[in-house]
Design a protein around this motif. Structure first.
Motif, PDB file in Angstrom:
ATOM      1  N   GLY A 242     -33.813 -16.019  17.994  1.00 44.78           N
ATOM      2  CA  GLY A 242     -34.681 -16.453  16.887  1.00 44.78           C
ATOM      3  C   GLY A 242     -34.022 -16.256  15.539  1.00 44.78           C
ATOM      4  O   GLY A 242     -34.122 -17.110  14.652  1.00 44.78           O
ATOM      5  N   ALA A 243     -33.322 -15.119  15.374  1.00 47.95           N
ATOM      6  CA  ALA A 243     -32.598 -14.867  14.110  1.00 47.95           C
ATOM      7  C   ALA A 243     -31.482 -15.887  13.911  1.00 47.95           C
ATOM      8  O   ALA A 243     -31.229 -16.334  12.787  1.00 47.95           O
ATOM      9  CB  ALA A 243     -32.040 -13.451  14.115  1.00 47.95           C
TER      10      ALA A 243
ATOM     11  N   THR B 288     -33.459 -20.057  22.423  1.00 49.46           N
ATOM     12  CA  THR B 288     -34.671 -19.294  22.096  1.00 49.46           C
ATOM     13  C   THR B 288     -35.794 -19.627  23.062  1.00 49.46           C
ATOM     14  O   THR B 288     -36.493 -18.736  23.548  1.00 49.46           O
ATOM     15  CB  THR B 288     -35.118 -19.598  20.652  1.00 49.46           C
ATOM     16  OG1 THR B 288     -34.028 -19.346  19.772  1.00 49.46           O
ATOM     17  CG2 THR B 288     -36.293 -18.739  20.249  1.00 49.46           C
TER      18      THR B 288
ATOM     19  N   VAL C  26     -31.512 -18.990  15.004  1.00 54.99           N
ATOM     20  CA  VAL C  26     -32.148 -20.252  14.602  1.00 54.99           C
ATOM     21  C   VAL C  26     -32.520 -20.216  13.123  1.00 54.99           C
ATOM     22  O   VAL C  26     -32.276 -21.172  12.375  1.00 54.99           O
ATOM     23  CB  VAL C  26     -33.391 -20.528  15.471  1.00 54.99           C
ATOM     24  CG1 VAL C  26     -34.224 -21.659  14.893  1.00 54.99           C
ATOM     25  CG2 VAL C  26     -32.984 -20.871  16.887  1.00 54.99           C
ATOM     26  N   ILE C  27     -33.090 -19.085  12.664  1.00 58.63           N
ATOM     27  CA  ILE C  27     -33.459 -18.956  11.249  1.00 58.63           C
ATOM     28  C   ILE C  27     -32.218 -19.041  10.369  1.00 58.63           C
ATOM     29  O   ILE C  27     -32.219 -19.711   9.323  1.00 58.63           O
ATOM     30  CB  ILE C  27     -34.231 -17.643  11.019  1.00 58.63           C
ATOM     31  CG1 ILE C  27     -35.596 -17.722  11.692  1.00 58.63           C
ATOM     32  CG2 ILE C  27     -34.399 -17.346   9.533  1.00 58.63           C
ATOM     33  CD1 ILE C  27     -36.340 -16.417  11.750  1.00 58.63           C
ATOM     34  N   ALA C  28     -31.128 -18.382  10.789  1.00 59.12           N
ATOM     35  CA  ALA C  28     -29.886 -18.427  10.014  1.00 59.12           C
ATOM     36  C   ALA C  28     -29.322 -19.845   9.953  1.00 59.12           C
ATOM     37  O   ALA C  28     -28.848 -20.288   8.902  1.00 59.12           O
ATOM     38  CB  ALA C  28     -28.861 -17.479  10.622  1.00 59.12           C
TER      39      ALA C  28
ATOM     40  N   TRP D 270     -29.318 -23.482  19.678  1.00 55.56           N
ATOM     41  CA  TRP D 270     -29.933 -22.159  19.600  1.00 55.56           C
ATOM     42  C   TRP D 270     -31.449 -22.229  19.737  1.00 55.56           C
ATOM     43  O   TRP D 270     -32.074 -21.268  20.197  1.00 55.56           O
ATOM     44  CB  TRP D 270     -29.542 -21.456  18.299  1.00 55.56           C
ATOM     45  CG  TRP D 270     -28.226 -20.776  18.418  1.00 55.56           C
ATOM     46  CD1 TRP D 270     -27.047 -21.175  17.890  1.00 55.56           C
ATOM     47  CD2 TRP D 270     -27.947 -19.584  19.153  1.00 55.56           C
ATOM     48  NE1 TRP D 270     -26.051 -20.308  18.258  1.00 55.56           N
ATOM     49  CE2 TRP D 270     -26.578 -19.321  19.027  1.00 55.56           C
ATOM     50  CE3 TRP D 270     -28.730 -18.708  19.913  1.00 55.56           C
ATOM     51  CZ2 TRP D 270     -25.974 -18.226  19.623  1.00 55.56           C
ATOM     52  CZ3 TRP D 270     -28.125 -17.623  20.508  1.00 55.56           C
ATOM     53  CH2 TRP D 270     -26.766 -17.387  20.355  1.00 55.56           C
ATOM     54  N   LEU D 271     -32.042 -23.353  19.352  1.00 53.56           N
ATOM     55  CA  LEU D 271     -33.476 -23.541  19.581  1.00 53.56           C
ATOM     56  C   LEU D 271     -33.760 -23.577  21.083  1.00 53.56           C
ATOM     57  O   LEU D 271     -34.743 -23.004  21.562  1.00 53.56           O
ATOM     58  CB  LEU D 271     -33.930 -24.823  18.901  1.00 53.56           C
ATOM     59  CG  LEU D 271     -35.402 -24.969  18.574  1.00 53.56           C
ATOM     60  CD1 LEU D 271     -35.860 -23.864  17.651  1.00 53.56           C
ATOM     61  CD2 LEU D 271     -35.667 -26.316  17.961  1.00 53.56           C
TER      62      LEU D 271
ATOM     63  N   VAL E 208     -31.047 -22.686  10.217  1.00 53.66           N
ATOM     64  CA  VAL E 208     -31.903 -23.504   9.347  1.00 53.66           C
ATOM     65  C   VAL E 208     -31.613 -23.191   7.879  1.00 53.66           C
ATOM     66  O   VAL E 208     -31.489 -24.097   7.038  1.00 53.66           O
ATOM     67  CB  VAL E 208     -33.395 -23.261   9.681  1.00 53.66           C
ATOM     68  CG1 VAL E 208     -34.299 -23.861   8.625  1.00 53.66           C
ATOM     69  CG2 VAL E 208     -33.732 -23.843  11.040  1.00 53.66           C
ATOM     70  N   HIS E 209     -31.452 -21.900   7.567  1.00 56.77           N
ATOM     71  CA  HIS E 209     -31.161 -21.502   6.190  1.00 56.77           C
ATOM     72  C   HIS E 209     -29.823 -22.073   5.728  1.00 56.77           C
ATOM     73  O   HIS E 209     -29.706 -22.639   4.635  1.00 56.77           O
ATOM     74  CB  HIS E 209     -31.156 -19.975   6.089  1.00 56.77           C
ATOM     75  CG  HIS E 209     -30.812 -19.472   4.734  1.00 56.77           C
ATOM     76  ND1 HIS E 209     -29.546 -19.065   4.397  1.00 56.77           N
ATOM     77  CD2 HIS E 209     -31.560 -19.336   3.622  1.00 56.77           C
ATOM     78  CE1 HIS E 209     -29.534 -18.692   3.132  1.00 56.77           C
ATOM     79  NE2 HIS E 209     -30.738 -18.841   2.640  1.00 56.77           N
TER      80      HIS E 209
ATOM     81  N   MET F 167     -27.898 -25.618  15.658  1.00 54.97           N
ATOM     82  CA  MET F 167     -29.277 -25.174  15.479  1.00 54.97           C
ATOM     83  C   MET F 167     -30.158 -25.660  16.631  1.00 54.97           C
ATOM     84  O   MET F 167     -30.987 -24.908  17.148  1.00 54.97           O
ATOM     85  CB  MET F 167     -29.808 -25.696  14.140  1.00 54.97           C
ATOM     86  CG  MET F 167     -31.148 -25.122  13.717  1.00 54.97           C
ATOM     87  SD  MET F 167     -32.581 -26.126  14.062  1.00 54.97           S
ATOM     88  CE  MET F 167     -32.221 -27.663  13.320  1.00 54.97           C
TER      89      MET F 167
END
Length: 202
Positions: free
Chosen positions: A146-147, A69, A149-151, A65-66, A153-154, A62
């Motif tokens: 961005g997707a 991004t 990173v969201i994935a 990927w941040l 974090v989830h 994560m």
């Protein structure tokens, strides 16, 4: 150089595909569906170590990927500025607009490198289809990062919840084992006393 970069992207995509399958399998084995399927809830120390390992690995990915991004947002910002200057050049006739490369950190502050709209190269660049295509591809890359990173974090939240569930289930299992042993001991004591009383009466 571009071919090497292409193969690196293919390798990263394949590695993340395999990692996604591993996370899915690990997620299946830490949910209640396995408990309902097999009846008894048995957690090994290895299973808890695997869950902790995946939490740490997902956290590191994560953060990576941040960084991707943040890295892909810079070209989008640059191309947006160039695209805005190109659009303003076509709207206002005779305007001489310049883009200073020092503001993006591409060149040092001591060097003065400007791209102005009066030059032929700039006008050709604005009229080319490659500029729009590159701009849209960088937007897609930014949206994909961005997707991701969201994935991450989830899924990190899901893995942490699974870890807490596994930890509580282990404690509950230990408690149930101790309780069943105590009940068995009480039952054994009660049965031996009953036998002794029965023997005393006879």
């Amino acid at each position: 150089m571009i071919d090497i970069f292409k193969y690196v992207i293919y390798g990263i995509a394949a590695a993340f595909f395999v990692y996604g399958i591993l996370l899915m399998v690990e997620g299946f084995f830490t949910t209640g569906a396995i408990k309902d399927l097999y009846g008894d809830f048995k957690i090994t120390t290895c299973g808890r170590c695997v869950s902790a390992w995946f939490i740490m690995l997902t956290y590191l990915f994560m953060l990576a990927w941040l960084g991707v991004t943040a890295f892909t947002s810079l070209p989008v910002y640059m191309y947006f500025n160039v695209w805005t200057i190109c659009r303003n050049t076509t709207l206002v006739e005779g305007a001489n607009l310049c883009l200073d490369l020092r503001q993006f950190g591409i060149v040092t502050i001591g060097e003065e490198k400007k791209i102005c709209t009066a030059s032929e190269n700039f006008l050709r660049m604005c009229e080319s289809t490659e500029l729009n295509m590159t701009f849209h591809l960088f937007i897609v890359a930014l949206a994909g990062a961005g997707a991701a990173v969201i994935a991450m974090v989830h899924y990190l939240m899901v893995l942490s919840a699974n870890w807490a569930y596994v930890k509580d289930a282990c404690r509950m299992q230990k408690y149930e084992d101790i309780k069943s042993k105590e009940e068995q001991e009480l039952h054994d004591i009660h049965s031996t006393r009953s036998k002794e009383r029965l023997n005393a009466y006879t």
